[in-house]
Design an enzyme around this catalytic site. Sequence first.
Site, PDB file in Angstrom:
ATOM      1  N   TYR A  63      -3.879  -0.204 -15.566  1.00 55.61           N
ATOM      2  CA  TYR A  63      -3.290  -1.507 -15.262  1.00 55.61           C
ATOM      3  C   TYR A  63      -2.717  -2.098 -16.550  1.00 55.61           C
ATOM      4  O   TYR A  63      -3.462  -2.510 -17.439  1.00 55.61           O
ATOM      5  CB  TYR A  63      -4.334  -2.471 -14.701  1.00 55.61           C
ATOM      6  N   ARG A 114      -1.685  -8.125  -0.599  1.00 51.46           N
ATOM      7  CA  ARG A 114      -0.836  -8.466  -1.740  1.00 51.46           C
ATOM      8  C   ARG A 114      -0.149  -9.814  -1.574  1.00 51.46           C
ATOM      9  O   ARG A 114       0.991 -10.009  -1.974  1.00 51.46           O
ATOM     10  CB  ARG A 114       0.190  -7.353  -1.979  1.00 51.46           C
TER      11      ARG A 114
END
Length: 334
Positions: free
Chosen positions: A58, A213
Amino acid sequence: MTIHTRTLGTTGPQVSALGLGCMGMSALYGDTDRAESIATIHAALEAGVTLLDTGDFYGMGHNELLIGEALRAAPAARREQALVSVKFGALRDPDGGWSGYDGRPAAVKNFAAYSLQRLGVDHIDVYRIARLDPAVPIEETVGAIAELVEKGYVRHIGLSEVGAETIRRAAATAPISDLQIEYSLISRGIEEEILPTTRELGIAVTAYGVLSRGLISGHFTADRQLAANDFRAMSPRFQGDNLQHNLNLVEALRKIAGQKGVSVAQIAIAWVLGRGEDIVPLVGARTRERLTESLGALRVTLDAADLAAIEEAVPADAAAGERYPAAQMAHLEA
């Protein structure tokens, strides 16, 4: 507010009923605010959240460094309660591209060494490969993590986005605490085969994407302009007619939430919470405001009438579009 705990399977630790997924604080959802991200992690720990989820890829390590900084700055008692779950294996390039996954035992140990350094910890609480490496048997990858457990560098072994057969093979190799996989009102694919398998084997589920999301958060609008570095700009569920169809589902859900006096996000998270004590939702709050809203889901109780209304409004397989672009779907077993 008291956050009740749940156990990650028969072999894993006790964690808060909600976990904090930290990915969006570093990558894939547009620009980020480092100070607000750290403040949000601190607010989560203060509220009793114990599970922090990240991946070493990430932001190419940025997220682990961010969590490490937040933990160092947190009060000792809060820092000690934190349990960090790390995904590894995704290969990146300097342009941010993706080059597959590496589950070789030597790579597993290499990834772990760097994660321990970036996080500033002496062990990782839950460690898992992010996606199955098709060139490496899962037994070899899990076996390498088991060696890290024996040496004290890892406490528990997890899995991520794999199917029932792989889960069984992994569990036959070493104790597995949990499977991390997408699960929400509009992503229910695990219910047919995967969830029965994890329950049979005593493996918990840490559910990511519980708000898909942000799509079913109640805050996303059809006219929202997404930055080029926002994953959703390429996500099928956020494109054209798919987006409008999915937002219509959100509006149906909003009516039910309004009748209960809660937000859309809260009712969507509460639905996942209610699917079983073996499921721990990860909320991807990037700000303290969104964190507070998500924590409010812990106060929402859904009765049989509520669940029937939700099922009618958002039935299984109601979403339009796949949850990832085609190239990424190819890496998923589930």
